[in-house]
Design a protein around this motif. Sequence first.
Motif, PDB file in Angstrom:
ATOM      1  N   GLN A 658      35.590  30.740  46.672  1.00 19.01           N
ATOM      2  CA  GLN A 658      36.531  30.669  45.549  1.00 19.01           C
ATOM      3  C   GLN A 658      37.804  31.446  45.829  1.00 19.01           C
ATOM      4  OE1 GLN A 658      34.783  31.783  41.835  1.00 19.01           O
ATOM      5  NE2 GLN A 658      36.596  31.312  40.637  1.00 19.01           N
ATOM      6  N   VAL A 659      37.697  32.674  46.306  1.00 18.16           N
ATOM      7  CA  VAL A 659      38.865  33.534  46.475  1.00 18.16           C
ATOM      8  C   VAL A 659      39.599  33.252  47.772  1.00 18.16           C
ATOM      9  CG1 VAL A 659      39.621  35.932  46.699  1.00 18.16           C
ATOM     10  CG2 VAL A 659      37.863  35.332  45.031  1.00 18.16           C
ATOM     11  N   LEU A 660      38.880  33.139  48.879  1.00 16.12           N
ATOM     12  CA  LEU A 660      39.532  33.005  50.174  1.00 16.12           C
ATOM     13  C   LEU A 660      39.783  31.563  50.583  1.00 16.12           C
ATOM     14  CD1 LEU A 660      37.749  35.781  52.269  1.00 16.12           C
ATOM     15  CD2 LEU A 660      39.812  35.937  50.866  1.00 16.12           C
ATOM     16  N   LEU A 661      38.909  30.640  50.219  1.00 16.38           N
ATOM     17  CA  LEU A 661      39.029  29.261  50.678  1.00 16.38           C
ATOM     18  C   LEU A 661      39.538  28.301  49.605  1.00 16.38           C
ATOM     19  CD1 LEU A 661      35.743  28.963  52.777  1.00 16.38           C
ATOM     20  CD2 LEU A 661      38.055  29.443  53.595  1.00 16.38           C
ATOM     21  N   ALA A 662      39.759  28.792  48.396  1.00 15.93           N
ATOM     22  CA  ALA A 662      40.280  27.957  47.296  1.00 15.93           C
ATOM     23  C   ALA A 662      39.419  26.721  47.064  1.00 15.93           C
ATOM     24  CB  ALA A 662      41.725  27.539  47.575  1.00 15.93           C
ATOM     25  N   LYS A 760      42.220  29.217  58.621  1.00 15.78           N
ATOM     26  CA  LYS A 760      43.217  30.063  57.972  1.00 15.78           C
ATOM     27  C   LYS A 760      44.154  29.280  57.060  1.00 15.78           C
ATOM     28  CE  LYS A 760      46.626  30.114  61.778  1.00 15.78           C
ATOM     29  NZ  LYS A 760      45.869  29.365  62.804  1.00 15.78           N
ATOM     30  N   GLU A 761      44.285  27.951  57.284  1.00 14.76           N
ATOM     31  CA  GLU A 761      45.129  27.163  56.378  1.00 14.76           C
ATOM     32  C   GLU A 761      44.599  27.241  54.948  1.00 14.76           C
ATOM     33  OE1 GLU A 761      43.669  25.970  59.062  1.00 14.76           O
ATOM     34  OE2 GLU A 761      45.183  25.142  60.437  1.00 14.76           O
ATOM     35  N   SER A 762      43.280  27.244  54.791  1.00 10.41           N
ATOM     36  CA  SER A 762      42.699  27.338  53.443  1.00 10.41           C
ATOM     37  C   SER A 762      42.947  28.715  52.841  1.00 10.41           C
ATOM     38  CB  SER A 762      41.193  27.046  53.488  1.00 10.41           C
ATOM     39  OG  SER A 762      40.943  25.692  53.750  1.00 10.41           O
ATOM     40  N   ILE A 763      42.875  29.751  53.672  1.00 10.64           N
ATOM     41  CA  ILE A 763      43.124  31.099  53.170  1.00 10.64           C
ATOM     42  C   ILE A 763      44.568  31.225  52.708  1.00 10.64           C
ATOM     43  CG2 ILE A 763      43.190  33.540  53.800  1.00 10.64           C
ATOM     44  CD1 ILE A 763      40.890  32.963  55.742  1.00 10.64           C
ATOM     45  N   MET A 764      45.496  30.709  53.510  1.00  5.97           N
ATOM     46  CA  MET A 764      46.907  30.756  53.132  1.00  5.97           C
ATOM     47  C   MET A 764      47.163  29.929  51.868  1.00  5.97           C
ATOM     48  SD  MET A 764      47.919  32.795  55.306  1.00  5.97           S
ATOM     49  CE  MET A 764      46.976  33.497  56.657  1.00  5.97           C
TER      50      MET A 764
END
Length: 830
Positions: A658-662, A760-764
């Motif tokens: 939820q928080v890091l990968l949206a 990292k694209e999901s984190i960004m």
Amino acid sequence: MKKFLIALTAPALLGLGLAAQTLSAPSSAVTRPVTAPSPASQRPAAMAAHQVAHTSTPMSLAEQTAVVKTYCVTCHSEARKVGGLSLAAFDPAEAGRAPDVAEKIIRKLTAGMMPPAGARRPDEATLVSLRDALITRIDTAAALRPNPGWRPFQRLTRAEYVRSIRDLLDLEVDVASYLPPDTITDGFDTVADGQTFSPALLDGYLRAASQISRLALGDRSASATTASYTVSGFQSQMGYIDGTPFGSRGGLAATHVFPADGTYRFTAKLVRTVSGELFGNTAVAMAASKELLEVTLNGDRVAVLEVHQGMSDADKGGLTIVTPPIHVKAGPQQLAVAFVARQSGPLDDLMTPIQNTLIDTRYGTGFGITSAPHLQDVAIGGPFEVTGVSETPSRRRIFTCRPTTASQEETCAATIVRTIATQAFRGTVRPEDFGDLMRVYYQGRKQDNFEGGLRLALQATLAHPRFLFRVEQRAPTAGTTRIADVELASRLSYFIWGTAPDSALLDTARAGRLATPALVAREVRRMLADPKAEALTSRFWSQWLRLQDVAKMRPDGLAFPYWDVALSEGFTRETQLFFEHLVREDRSLLEMLTADYSFVNERVARHYGIPNVVGPDFRKVQMPETRRAGILTQGSTLLLTSVADRTSPVQRGKWVMQVLLASPPPPPPPNIPAFEATKAVAAGRLLTVRERMEQHRNNPACNSCHRVIDPIGLALENFDVTGRYRIKDSGSPIDVTGELYDGTKVDGPIGLRDALLRRKESIMLSFTESLMTYALGRRIEDFDMPTVRKVIRDAAANDYKVSSFITGVATSPAFRMSAAAPTETADSRR
């Protein structure tokens, strides 16, 4: 006077449209106007920035359609509609006309969650090419029809209210007794349409304004009242408490604002054991001597209270000790109440030899109380005899002039009222507003004196809608408009500082030097260098990471006797300082996962097993090899994603998704058996959490979600509920290996970190969406996604430095412009 203020405030509130139903209306109840597309020849060159340059292999439209039909429609058919989504009629060529569906596909492809684990999947390059083709088509269509979005006005959150009062009056206030907790919407308290408004809230604003104006100016006619400060039942009273005299034990420290010079009494109440004893049964030696409780103001001792076994107590709920009358000056004073340390060694506890946890009788338990007395709360009563009002920081801030004759009072009052209102209203004081405030002053002056009139004018200012609400000029009925510079200054200030703009920012706005993205970016750089940018950490980062949940987590006192609330507070402060470092030093956002350092004090360092850290101050340290995974292995994250007596791989996996990968997992289906229903013992031994999770997953209804969530959480099983490193669970070795939803093998926190960095694209995406939600004060819509992607691309070109994201959001059309207000539909009027 209260009726007068309500009469002054209520019409203005109605003029701003502050009906509760307006504030809380769902976005689905309105339709957003769409501007007509402009001819290609008239499109600004800047719109080309919305189009994405990709490194993936171009994919033809026929190939895109084939991938969707072959790998997606199997689950997302009209019959099955997994996740409530059907792709049977989805045409990649029309992605720009169906951005809601296309964005869902893009999000899942970016996170590697589609096709799901166990299903047929094409190679990664094919999925990336499909995603990039959809992004290009959507972003190109969005460039033709730019929509910066719209939001209603925002009211100040609790934290923004406190910071605004601090900047306006140099006064620290606690508004918890006046204002209800803010509603969290999409993770943040700044979302405008989630902010409710009610008569009770209006009354709270009026009461807060009355008390704050009284404390700011002082009150020579103040009557005696009582204010209390309570020690948490989970606060250790064995060691030093920050803010108390060095070398003392336990107690509490607080900043209290005294309304006037005069005499006050301080009442300390101590905790009794379940049996009614003041001291534990093992404290025979201590009972023979006296305990001393020291009261200090601003570091100076003002009273010493004797505490000993056998003292009388009328209410039997706890021992109450009262100081003699003490003269205290008006204004903020640093109060500390703590025990004088009488022994050099640690004190034994009734439950374990070295116990730092207090679970007192207020929580209905009979174990865990230490052998030394514990402070429960401190009450401050007074003033009983008022002798005047001393000069205070607030009075120095308010009195920009001081009349020496009656004829000078009106001019001086007008100067003070205009100065305060200009700052409180963030740059603009309309003639009618100034007239209303002066009428309040005249009424107060007639009833009292010059300062009494100013106090009522200040009270009216703090209750005024133009202080409580951030209102912006509305766009025309169609199209978009640029937000006025003074209003944009407020947006910037509350985004980065969490408070009203300073004089330099307002001067910049009045001079028209916020008219272009380059000018806004220059101002952002100045603001990030200011210490007030700390608000990004304590406000945005804390809410994005859900740090407010750390304080709600109470580990079981028997299973984790070394935990206390000071450790939880230390975890939160560690994470806040970590992200404050990223902002201040303008580090790469990726360091949130790759950093091999953190910030600890002695309490946190001892818990982590880090040597040579002494004292309550936090400092930067190198982390042990097994803990080099940034935020993933910090105590705050690990504690808030656990339950009281065990770790929770589900909560930890859900937090990462939820928080890091949206990409939050769906809610569990109904009638799913609780985890506690699984066997805890088998073959004569306790089962590990992992073994119990495997039992839970045997239920087919549970398996589909848990095979995605669990491997993430299980990779962090080397850390217990409190974040302490371990190698065994229930006596058995811990297995932290697994396979993620996309087939990636992971081995412990380092393997999980590396797997997340490959996504990292999901984190960004998650970070940027959250940053925009917080900054804009509204939910992120499908039409915002091209802007989100542009911010990420620009930040990638600058090594993902934190300032690039902040500047990208602040200079975006969504931040600097506004679309027309939504139009009502028939359904929304019912």
